[in-house]
Design a protein around this motif. Sequence first.
Motif, PDB file in Angstrom:
ATOM      1  N   GLY A 158       0.820  -1.206   0.000  1.00  0.00           N
ATOM      2  CA  GLY A 158       0.000   0.000   0.000  1.00  0.00           C
ATOM      3  C   GLY A 158       0.849   1.249   0.000  1.00  0.00           C
ATOM      4  N   TYR A 159       2.062   1.149  -0.561  1.00  0.00           N
ATOM      5  CA  TYR A 159       3.030   2.251  -0.509  1.00  0.00           C
ATOM      6  C   TYR A 159       2.681   3.304  -1.553  1.00  0.00           C
ATOM      7  CZ  TYR A 159       7.615   4.569  -0.270  1.00  0.00           C
ATOM      8  OH  TYR A 159       8.630   5.484  -0.116  1.00  0.00           O
ATOM      9  N   ARG A 160       2.308   4.483  -1.087  1.00  0.00           N
ATOM     10  CA  ARG A 160       2.001   5.615  -1.963  1.00  0.00           C
ATOM     11  C   ARG A 160       3.104   6.672  -1.924  1.00  0.00           C
ATOM     12  NH1 ARG A 160      -2.346   5.210  -5.360  1.00  0.00           N
ATOM     13  NH2 ARG A 160      -2.522   7.475  -5.197  1.00  0.00           N
ATOM     14  N   SER A 161       3.781   6.764  -0.791  1.00  0.00           N
ATOM     15  CA  SER A 161       4.878   7.715  -0.602  1.00  0.00           C
ATOM     16  C   SER A 161       5.605   7.313   0.674  1.00  0.00           C
ATOM     17  CB  SER A 161       4.340   9.149  -0.485  1.00  0.00           C
ATOM     18  OG  SER A 161       3.801   9.372   0.807  1.00  0.00           O
ATOM     19  N   PRO A 162       6.748   7.930   0.981  1.00  0.00           N
ATOM     20  CA  PRO A 162       7.427   7.595   2.239  1.00  0.00           C
ATOM     21  C   PRO A 162       6.588   7.877   3.483  1.00  0.00           C
ATOM     22  CG  PRO A 162       8.914   8.755   0.753  1.00  0.00           C
ATOM     23  CD  PRO A 162       7.552   8.840   0.142  1.00  0.00           C
ATOM     24  N   ASP A 163       5.508   8.662   3.347  1.00  0.00           N
ATOM     25  CA  ASP A 163       4.659   8.997   4.480  1.00  0.00           C
ATOM     26  C   ASP A 163       3.269   8.382   4.385  1.00  0.00           C
ATOM     27  OD1 ASP A 163       6.543  10.692   5.818  1.00  0.00           O
ATOM     28  OD2 ASP A 163       6.175  12.192   4.266  1.00  0.00           O
ATOM     29  N   ASP A 164       3.070   7.458   3.444  1.00  0.00           N
ATOM     30  CA  ASP A 164       1.741   6.890   3.221  1.00  0.00           C
ATOM     31  C   ASP A 164       1.912   5.430   2.822  1.00  0.00           C
ATOM     32  OD1 ASP A 164      -0.959   6.585   2.870  1.00  0.00           O
ATOM     33  OD2 ASP A 164      -1.123   7.886   1.111  1.00  0.00           O
ATOM     34  N   LEU A 165       1.830   4.505   3.791  1.00  0.00           N
ATOM     35  CA  LEU A 165       2.178   3.111   3.532  1.00  0.00           C
ATOM     36  C   LEU A 165       1.728   2.220   4.675  1.00  0.00           C
ATOM     37  CD1 LEU A 165       4.881   2.378   5.517  1.00  0.00           C
ATOM     38  CD2 LEU A 165       5.879   4.053   3.971  1.00  0.00           C
ATOM     39  N   TYR A 166       1.849   0.898   4.423  1.00  0.00           N
ATOM     40  CA  TYR A 166       1.753  -0.124   5.457  1.00  0.00           C
ATOM     41  C   TYR A 166       3.090  -0.860   5.547  1.00  0.00           C
ATOM     42  CZ  TYR A 166      -3.370   0.129   5.855  1.00  0.00           C
ATOM     43  OH  TYR A 166      -4.667   0.531   6.090  1.00  0.00           O
ATOM     44  N   ALA A 167       3.436  -1.299   6.766  1.00  0.00           N
ATOM     45  CA  ALA A 167       4.630  -2.120   6.969  1.00  0.00           C
ATOM     46  C   ALA A 167       4.297  -3.213   7.973  1.00  0.00           C
ATOM     47  CB  ALA A 167       5.785  -1.267   7.490  1.00  0.00           C
ATOM     48  N   VAL A 168       4.698  -4.438   7.663  1.00  0.00           N
ATOM     49  CA  VAL A 168       4.513  -5.542   8.608  1.00  0.00           C
ATOM     50  C   VAL A 168       5.849  -6.256   8.783  1.00  0.00           C
ATOM     51  CG1 VAL A 168       3.723  -7.134   6.781  1.00  0.00           C
ATOM     52  CG2 VAL A 168       3.217  -7.634   9.183  1.00  0.00           C
ATOM     53  N   THR A 169       6.249  -6.430  10.029  1.00  0.00           N
ATOM     54  CA  THR A 169       7.528  -7.056  10.354  1.00  0.00           C
ATOM     55  C   THR A 169       7.453  -8.560  10.158  1.00  0.00           C
ATOM     56  OG1 THR A 169       7.952  -5.365  12.019  1.00  0.00           O
ATOM     57  CG2 THR A 169       9.240  -7.391  12.162  1.00  0.00           C
ATOM     58  N   LEU A 170       8.439  -9.122   9.471  1.00  0.00           N
ATOM     59  CA  LEU A 170       8.543 -10.576   9.343  1.00  0.00           C
ATOM     60  C   LEU A 170       9.662 -11.128  10.227  1.00  0.00           C
ATOM     61  CD1 LEU A 170       8.002 -10.996   5.497  1.00  0.00           C
ATOM     62  CD2 LEU A 170       6.303 -10.938   7.338  1.00  0.00           C
ATOM     63  N   VAL A 171      10.720 -10.354  10.396  1.00  0.00           N
ATOM     64  CA  VAL A 171      11.802 -10.691  11.331  1.00  0.00           C
ATOM     65  C   VAL A 171      12.109  -9.408  12.107  1.00  0.00           C
ATOM     66  CG1 VAL A 171      14.203 -11.416  11.585  1.00  0.00           C
ATOM     67  CG2 VAL A 171      12.788 -12.448   9.804  1.00  0.00           C
ATOM     68  N   THR A 176       8.810  -9.944  17.869  1.00  0.00           N
ATOM     69  CA  THR A 176       7.376  -9.755  17.669  1.00  0.00           C
ATOM     70  C   THR A 176       7.100  -9.527  16.186  1.00  0.00           C
ATOM     71  OG1 THR A 176       7.640  -7.381  18.112  1.00  0.00           O
ATOM     72  CG2 THR A 176       6.916  -8.762  19.949  1.00  0.00           C
ATOM     73  N   ILE A 177       5.844  -9.744  15.795  1.00  0.00           N
ATOM     74  CA  ILE A 177       5.399  -9.333  14.476  1.00  0.00           C
ATOM     75  C   ILE A 177       4.495  -8.123  14.699  1.00  0.00           C
ATOM     76  CG2 ILE A 177       3.502 -11.039  14.535  1.00  0.00           C
ATOM     77  CD1 ILE A 177       3.652 -11.074  11.446  1.00  0.00           C
ATOM     78  N   VAL A 178       4.729  -7.068  13.945  1.00  0.00           N
ATOM     79  CA  VAL A 178       4.015  -5.808  14.153  1.00  0.00           C
ATOM     80  C   VAL A 178       3.518  -5.294  12.805  1.00  0.00           C
ATOM     81  CG1 VAL A 178       4.148  -3.457  15.043  1.00  0.00           C
ATOM     82  CG2 VAL A 178       5.512  -5.261  16.110  1.00  0.00           C
ATOM     83  N   TRP A 179       2.247  -4.929  12.759  1.00  0.00           N
ATOM     84  CA  TRP A 179       1.661  -4.306  11.564  1.00  0.00           C
ATOM     85  C   TRP A 179       1.406  -2.844  11.879  1.00  0.00           C
ATOM     86  CZ3 TRP A 179      -4.027  -5.070   9.582  1.00  0.00           C
ATOM     87  CH2 TRP A 179      -4.170  -4.412   8.337  1.00  0.00           C
ATOM     88  N   LYS A 180       1.962  -1.958  11.039  1.00  0.00           N
ATOM     89  CA  LYS A 180       1.827  -0.525  11.260  1.00  0.00           C
ATOM     90  C   LYS A 180       1.326   0.180  10.012  1.00  0.00           C
ATOM     91  CE  LYS A 180       5.180   0.151  14.977  1.00  0.00           C
ATOM     92  NZ  LYS A 180       6.226   1.061  15.495  1.00  0.00           N
ATOM     93  N   ARG A 181       0.657   1.276  10.254  1.00  0.00           N
ATOM     94  CA  ARG A 181       0.213   2.186   9.204  1.00  0.00           C
ATOM     95  C   ARG A 181       0.940   3.512   9.384  1.00  0.00           C
ATOM     96  NH1 ARG A 181      -1.156   5.216   5.192  1.00  0.00           N
ATOM     97  NH2 ARG A 181      -3.248   6.110   5.035  1.00  0.00           N
ATOM     98  N   LYS A 182       1.558   4.011   8.329  1.00  0.00           N
ATOM     99  CA  LYS A 182       2.147   5.345   8.355  1.00  0.00           C
ATOM    100  C   LYS A 182       1.282   6.236   7.492  1.00  0.00           C
ATOM    101  CE  LYS A 182       6.537   7.805   7.966  1.00  0.00           C
ATOM    102  NZ  LYS A 182       7.944   7.750   7.465  1.00  0.00           N
ATOM    103  N   ALA A 183       0.750   7.297   8.071  1.00  0.00           N
ATOM    104  CA  ALA A 183      -0.188   8.165   7.379  1.00  0.00           C
ATOM    105  C   ALA A 183       0.311   9.605   7.388  1.00  0.00           C
ATOM    106  CB  ALA A 183      -1.571   8.088   8.031  1.00  0.00           C
ATOM    107  N   PRO A 184       0.063  10.342   6.306  1.00  0.00           N
ATOM    108  CA  PRO A 184       0.465  11.754   6.267  1.00  0.00           C
ATOM    109  C   PRO A 184      -0.254  12.546   7.354  1.00  0.00           C
ATOM    110  CG  PRO A 184      -0.229  10.963   4.095  1.00  0.00           C
ATOM    111  CD  PRO A 184      -0.642   9.929   5.093  1.00  0.00           C
ATOM    112  N   ARG A 185       0.395  13.568   7.844  1.00  0.00           N
ATOM    113  CA  ARG A 185      -0.246  14.448   8.817  1.00  0.00           C
ATOM    114  C   ARG A 185       0.163  15.895   8.513  1.00  0.00           C
ATOM    115  NH1 ARG A 185       3.172  13.179  14.414  1.00  0.00           N
ATOM    116  NH2 ARG A 185       5.237  13.649  13.557  1.00  0.00           N
TER     117      ARG A 185
END
Length: 284
Positions: A158-171, A176-185
């Motif tokens: 879902g990467y639209r820009s460096p400030d608009d994306l999703y990231a999920v940790t695999l290692v 831990t496994i972590v799912w994050k949303r980075k959103a413009p502000r």
Amino acid sequence: MDGSADRTPLIHERVSRRRALRMGLGVIAAGGLVACGGRQGSPADRHWTPEFGPGRGLVTNEYALRHSEGEGAITSPDWIATSGSLFHDGGCGWSGPIDGNSPDSGSLTATGSAVLRALSQREDFARFSMSCELWADEPTETERTPEQDYDGVHLLFGYRSPDDLYAVTLVRRSGTIVWKRKAPRGTGSGAYRTIATAPLPATTRTWSHFEADVGVDNNSVSLAVRQDGELVLGAIDIGAQQSPPQLRPGRVGWRGDNTEFWFRSMSVAPTEPVETAAAKPSAE
């Protein structure tokens, strides 16, 4: 799917590869620095399976993004690197050895891959299923990038820009496994919001098979991640104040923090909404 049959040569050559890169990429330069792009998907062929060459060489790096018309810039039809360097190594994608310096045009004296961001040229992935095999070393650190809990390897989508994306940790260093949303502000940089997290001991120095299924509807995004066939995370992003779900198509790719890693057999297959598939008329 442990990859034991072909993992040994990879591990035995790691020290020599690292030494070659730090001494000027002697091994890679001997074979020529060439871009190694896979099959570029088209509107008629939406399944994306990037391929990597059998030898070692640079696919692309952050220098090429900043100096696309510059002398010696190496680009790829499949990949862009917004930070660090992406290499091919024996049919795998590879971060290269970790350092915190800025790469030159051929990543001959530095990789910059302590902070690696490698993304697909394609930016039309919304709903999709991804599968790949991943081999990650233990996280390290550099003078530029001191140790952090989030060090490891992460799938971006879902990467639209460096400030608009999703990231999920695999290692992840923190186990831990972590799912994050980075959103413009506003006019500032984007802010991360944690959607879901679960215990997942970091699997390092062995091949693991990962699958990720991403779904998108009118107001939410779902994610299911499996490691070696076992569900390790399942969650839905319904958004939060000033941080709505990212519902539009975007790029997919990799983020590496202080971690050397390889990936292979990557496949990204766009999927249709369940209701759309069910509404199709039968052939009868």
